[in-house]
Design a protein around this motif. Structure first.
Motif, PDB file in Angstrom:
ATOM      1  N   ALA A   8      54.640  15.145  15.041  1.00 50.67           N
ATOM      2  CA  ALA A   8      55.338  16.107  14.384  1.00 50.67           C
ATOM      3  C   ALA A   8      56.893  15.803  14.404  1.00 50.67           C
ATOM      4  CB  ALA A   8      55.146  17.435  15.083  1.00 50.67           C
ATOM      5  N   ASN A   9      57.389  15.186  15.366  1.00 50.64           N
ATOM      6  CA  ASN A   9      58.687  14.662  15.416  1.00 50.64           C
ATOM      7  C   ASN A   9      59.099  13.845  14.577  1.00 50.64           C
ATOM      8  OD1 ASN A   9      59.240  16.666  17.613  1.00 50.64           O
ATOM      9  ND2 ASN A   9      59.256  15.076  19.171  1.00 50.64           N
ATOM     10  N   LYS A  10      58.080  12.770  14.332  1.00 46.77           N
ATOM     11  CA  LYS A  10      58.438  11.780  13.517  1.00 46.77           C
ATOM     12  C   LYS A  10      58.393  12.322  11.961  1.00 46.77           C
ATOM     13  CE  LYS A  10      55.760   7.979  14.204  1.00 46.77           C
ATOM     14  NZ  LYS A  10      54.573   7.142  14.536  1.00 46.77           N
ATOM     15  N   ALA A  11      57.340  13.224  11.762  1.00 47.58           N
ATOM     16  CA  ALA A  11      57.505  13.967  10.195  1.00 47.58           C
ATOM     17  C   ALA A  11      58.779  14.446  10.154  1.00 47.58           C
ATOM     18  CB  ALA A  11      56.197  14.766  10.240  1.00 47.58           C
ATOM     19  N   LEU A  12      59.279  15.332  11.278  1.00 43.37           N
ATOM     20  CA  LEU A  12      60.469  15.995  10.868  1.00 43.37           C
ATOM     21  C   LEU A  12      61.480  15.119  10.558  1.00 43.37           C
ATOM     22  CD1 LEU A  12      62.396  18.508  11.574  1.00 43.37           C
ATOM     23  CD2 LEU A  12      62.366  17.638  13.874  1.00 43.37           C
ATOM     24  N   MET A  68      60.212   1.794   8.790  1.00 44.00           N
ATOM     25  CA  MET A  68      59.225   2.083  10.036  1.00 44.00           C
ATOM     26  C   MET A  68      59.770   3.441  10.714  1.00 44.00           C
ATOM     27  SD  MET A  68      58.637  -1.712  11.359  1.00 44.00           S
ATOM     28  CE  MET A  68      60.275  -2.417  11.264  1.00 44.00           C
ATOM     29  N   ILE A  69      59.049   4.264  11.272  1.00 42.04           N
ATOM     30  CA  ILE A  69      59.228   5.215  12.391  1.00 42.04           C
ATOM     31  C   ILE A  69      58.617   5.201  13.507  1.00 42.04           C
ATOM     32  CG2 ILE A  69      59.241   7.658  12.285  1.00 42.04           C
ATOM     33  CD1 ILE A  69      59.163   7.922   9.397  1.00 42.04           C
ATOM     34  N   ILE A  70      59.281   5.032  14.612  1.00 44.41           N
ATOM     35  CA  ILE A  70      58.475   5.106  15.978  1.00 44.41           C
ATOM     36  C   ILE A  70      59.101   6.307  16.778  1.00 44.41           C
ATOM     37  CG2 ILE A  70      58.514   3.623  18.018  1.00 44.41           C
ATOM     38  CD1 ILE A  70      59.402   1.251  16.222  1.00 44.41           C
ATOM     39  N   GLY A  71      57.937   6.658  17.598  1.00 42.87           N
ATOM     40  CA  GLY A  71      58.663   7.905  18.388  1.00 42.87           C
ATOM     41  C   GLY A  71      57.838   7.848  19.920  1.00 42.87           C
ATOM     42  N   GLU A  72      58.730   8.211  20.753  1.00 51.24           N
ATOM     43  CA  GLU A  72      58.319   8.505  22.101  1.00 51.24           C
ATOM     44  C   GLU A  72      58.879   9.713  22.614  1.00 51.24           C
ATOM     45  OE1 GLU A  72      58.582   6.025  26.131  1.00 51.24           O
ATOM     46  OE2 GLU A  72      58.182   5.116  24.280  1.00 51.24           O
ATOM     47  N   ASP A  96      68.372   4.672  12.948  1.00 51.07           N
ATOM     48  CA  ASP A  96      68.785   5.879  13.318  1.00 51.07           C
ATOM     49  C   ASP A  96      67.758   6.515  14.218  1.00 51.07           C
ATOM     50  OD1 ASP A  96      71.007   6.869  11.342  1.00 51.07           O
ATOM     51  OD2 ASP A  96      69.575   5.990  10.088  1.00 51.07           O
ATOM     52  N   ILE A  97      68.489   6.892  15.608  1.00 51.03           N
ATOM     53  CA  ILE A  97      67.823   7.202  16.593  1.00 51.03           C
ATOM     54  C   ILE A  97      67.893   9.009  16.842  1.00 51.03           C
ATOM     55  CG2 ILE A  97      67.117   7.009  19.162  1.00 51.03           C
ATOM     56  CD1 ILE A  97      68.727   4.178  18.729  1.00 51.03           C
ATOM     57  N   PHE A  98      67.254   9.616  16.849  1.00 47.81           N
ATOM     58  CA  PHE A  98      67.148  11.037  16.991  1.00 47.81           C
ATOM     59  C   PHE A  98      66.546  11.456  18.252  1.00 47.81           C
ATOM     60  CE2 PHE A  98      67.452  10.455  12.424  1.00 47.81           C
ATOM     61  CZ  PHE A  98      68.646  11.043  12.019  1.00 47.81           C
ATOM     62  N   ARG A  99      67.322  12.534  18.759  1.00 44.48           N
ATOM     63  CA  ARG A  99      66.609  13.395  19.751  1.00 44.48           C
ATOM     64  C   ARG A  99      66.143  14.826  19.213  1.00 44.48           C
ATOM     65  NH1 ARG A  99      67.986  17.535  23.124  1.00 44.48           N
ATOM     66  NH2 ARG A  99      70.380  16.847  22.636  1.00 44.48           N
ATOM     67  N   ILE A 100      65.057  15.074  19.552  1.00 44.97           N
ATOM     68  CA  ILE A 100      64.669  16.371  18.875  1.00 44.97           C
ATOM     69  C   ILE A 100      64.395  17.401  20.078  1.00 44.97           C
ATOM     70  CG2 ILE A 100      62.520  17.678  17.683  1.00 44.97           C
ATOM     71  CD1 ILE A 100      63.860  14.881  16.424  1.00 44.97           C
ATOM     72  N   GLU A 101      65.010  18.784  19.672  1.00 49.42           N
ATOM     73  CA  GLU A 101      64.835  19.792  20.516  1.00 49.42           C
ATOM     74  C   GLU A 101      64.510  21.156  19.941  1.00 49.42           C
ATOM     75  OE1 GLU A 101      68.490  21.885  22.657  1.00 49.42           O
ATOM     76  OE2 GLU A 101      68.014  20.127  23.806  1.00 49.42           O
ATOM     77  N   ASN A 102      63.620  21.785  20.364  1.00 53.22           N
ATOM     78  CA  ASN A 102      63.128  23.048  19.848  1.00 53.22           C
ATOM     79  C   ASN A 102      63.001  23.010  18.209  1.00 53.22           C
ATOM     80  OD1 ASN A 102      63.496  24.266  22.103  1.00 53.22           O
ATOM     81  ND2 ASN A 102      65.848  24.586  21.716  1.00 53.22           N
ATOM     82  N   GLY A 103      62.278  21.633  17.715  1.00 52.13           N
ATOM     83  CA  GLY A 103      62.020  21.586  16.440  1.00 52.13           C
ATOM     84  C   GLY A 103      63.129  21.293  15.574  1.00 52.13           C
TER      85      GLY A 103
END
Length: 134
Positions: A8-12, A68-72, A96-103
């Motif tokens: 879900a984070n990668k899709a976001l 490419m999209i990589i998530g952890e 680009d590196i993102f931190r996801i919080e609360n969607g």
């Protein structure tokens, strides 16, 4: 964090990046970015509004190609190509590196490098490929 959350984070991230940088939909900032978004890029002003300002002023020939999209966990990295972008005269390859919080996209770092044609690289390989497009 479950694999479903990471997916879900990668899709976001992909949805948000395409909405703004491919479809030029500036309303996407209100939907996908936290208002107090933390920006670590040296030439983008702070918060969601800083990035919105940059996106609103990209030249007409600006182009973004996601790769490419990589998530952890709550972190997602997307490899991409920006053309006609900011202070760069050549296309730029980015992670680009993102931190996801609360969607929402809450924090961002990036690594940028001007693209060199494959014929001019020591390996002869392109700097940007999109295995998802295959």
């Amino acid at each position: 964090m479950s694999n479903t959350d990471v997916s879900a984070n990668k899709a976001l991230v992909l949805t948000a990046m395409k909405a703004v940088f491919v479809n030029r939909d500036l309303s996407a900032f209100d939907k996908y970015w936290a208002e107090d978004y933390i920006q670590h890029n040296h030439y983008i002003p702070p918060f969601r509004e800083g990035l919105r300002e940059l996106a609103a002023n990209v030249p007409a020939d600006f182009k973004y190609d996601p790769g490419m999209i990589i998530g952890e966990g709550d972190l997602v990295m997307i490899h991409g190509r920006y053309s006609a972008h900011g202070p760069f005269s050549k296309p730029v390859i980015a992670v680009d590196i993102f931190r996801i919080e609360n969607g929402l996209l809450a924090e961002h770092w990036d690594v940028l490098e001007e693209e060199i044609p494959a014929a001019q690289t020591a390996s002869g390989n392109e700097m940007f490929t999109n295995p998802q497009a295959s």
